[in-house]
Design an enzyme around this catalytic site. Structure first.
Site, PDB file in Angstrom:
ATOM      1  N   SER A  55     -34.628 -34.741  31.945  1.00  0.00           N
ATOM      2  CA  SER A  55     -33.486 -34.801  31.037  1.00  0.00           C
ATOM      3  C   SER A  55     -33.439 -36.204  30.463  1.00  0.00           C
ATOM      4  CB  SER A  55     -32.191 -34.517  31.804  1.00  0.00           C
ATOM      5  OG  SER A  55     -31.044 -34.849  31.039  1.00  0.00           O
ATOM      6  N   TYR A  71     -26.737 -35.146  39.293  1.00  0.00           N
ATOM      7  CA  TYR A  71     -27.629 -34.814  38.183  1.00  0.00           C
ATOM      8  C   TYR A  71     -28.403 -36.050  37.728  1.00  0.00           C
ATOM      9  CZ  TYR A  71     -29.179 -32.544  33.863  1.00  0.00           C
ATOM     10  OH  TYR A  71     -29.941 -31.992  32.851  1.00  0.00           O
TER      11      TYR A  71
END
Length: 273
Positions: free
Chosen positions: A141, A154
């Protein structure tokens, strides 16, 4: 690498980026095992592919945080199509926001967003080195290069996924193993559209940060960028080109970048109150 006639496994393939990658691979004459925790979703994507190109895909329900289930995926691919040429470690979870996160919640994020990549590589890379060819694609990401407001689980696991992909590339890149790392910002997927408890300010903050930082792309557009990168054997895959400039700004003056991120966080928080 040309993907035509190659065999690929795509995890998290039941929707979103994974589903789009699986479809694009099949459209370029690859054969694909579509894996997802949601077995019905995996089969639906495979059925859609087979409607266009009969016999090009199979759907499999699998939890890729489990080494035994990754082994079964590889065995299924080999029995259906032959030896695995490409592995897309695409499955991921958003994790939990804030600092008050349980050990079990941390373990789940680490298992899905990081250890699933490690376990798959442990099973596949030795054979690829022996053959002199293989391709590992890690979906991380932009949060793995920058950060993710709201969710430590995350942000940390995506940073780790980038680090593992870098290590794989450096360690095995001269032995025929190609490695790419996908680092998008906002993509119109279930992951983006499920920010969690609407009363959780940090979860809403994380979602707002992704949707306001840049354009929200469609999964098919991201898949096109991924396949182009594989053809060129590029490591860093950035569907949002602005991420590279943000990354340069971070590296150029870390303290200034951190202050800017805090200001950005405050502005988002004010907008959510």
């Amino acid at each position: 690498m040309k993907v035509a006639d190659k065999v690929a496994i795509v995890t998290g393939g039941g929707n979103g980026i994974g589903g789009a990658i699986a479809a694009k691979l099949a459209a370029q004459d690859a054969r694909v095992v579509v894996a997802d925790l949601d077995s019905d979703a995996a089969h639906a994507v495979a059925d859609g592919i087979n409607a266009e190109r009969s016999g090009a895909a199979v759907g499999v329900g699998a939890d890729v945080s489990d080494t035994a289930q990754i082994k079964q995926l590889i065995q299924r691919a080999e029995s259906e199509f032959g030896r695995v040429d490409l592995y897309f470690a695409n499955a991921g979870i958003t994790g939990v926001s804030g600092l008050d996160v349980t050990e079990d919640e941390w373990d789940r994020s680490i298992d899905v967003n990081l250890r699933a990549h490690i376990r798959a590589a442990q099973l596949l890379v030795p054979g690829w080195v022996e053959r002199g060819e293989g391709y590992f694609v890690s979906t991380a990401s932009a949060a793995g290069l920058l950060t993710q407001l709201g969710s430590a689980t995350y942000s940390v696991t995506k940073h780790a996924a980038v680090g593992f992909a870098e290590w794989l590339n450096i360690t095995y890149g001269d032995q025929g193993v190609r490695v790419s790392c996908l680092c998008p910002m906002g993509v119109n997927t279930n992951l983006l559209n499920s920010p969690g408890d609407s009363d959780d300010m940090l979860a809403r903050l994380a979602n707002r940060a992704v949707t306001t930082a840049g354009d929200v792309l469609e999964p098919a557009d991201v898949a096109d960028v991924v396949l182009d990168a594989i053809a060129d054997e590029r490591f860093l895959i950035l569907p949002h080109p602005a991420v590279l400039e943000m990354y340069r700004q971070k590296a150029g003056d870390y303290d200034r970048w951190l202050k800017g991120m805090r200001r950005y966080q405050h502005s988002l928080q004010e907008g959510l109150q």
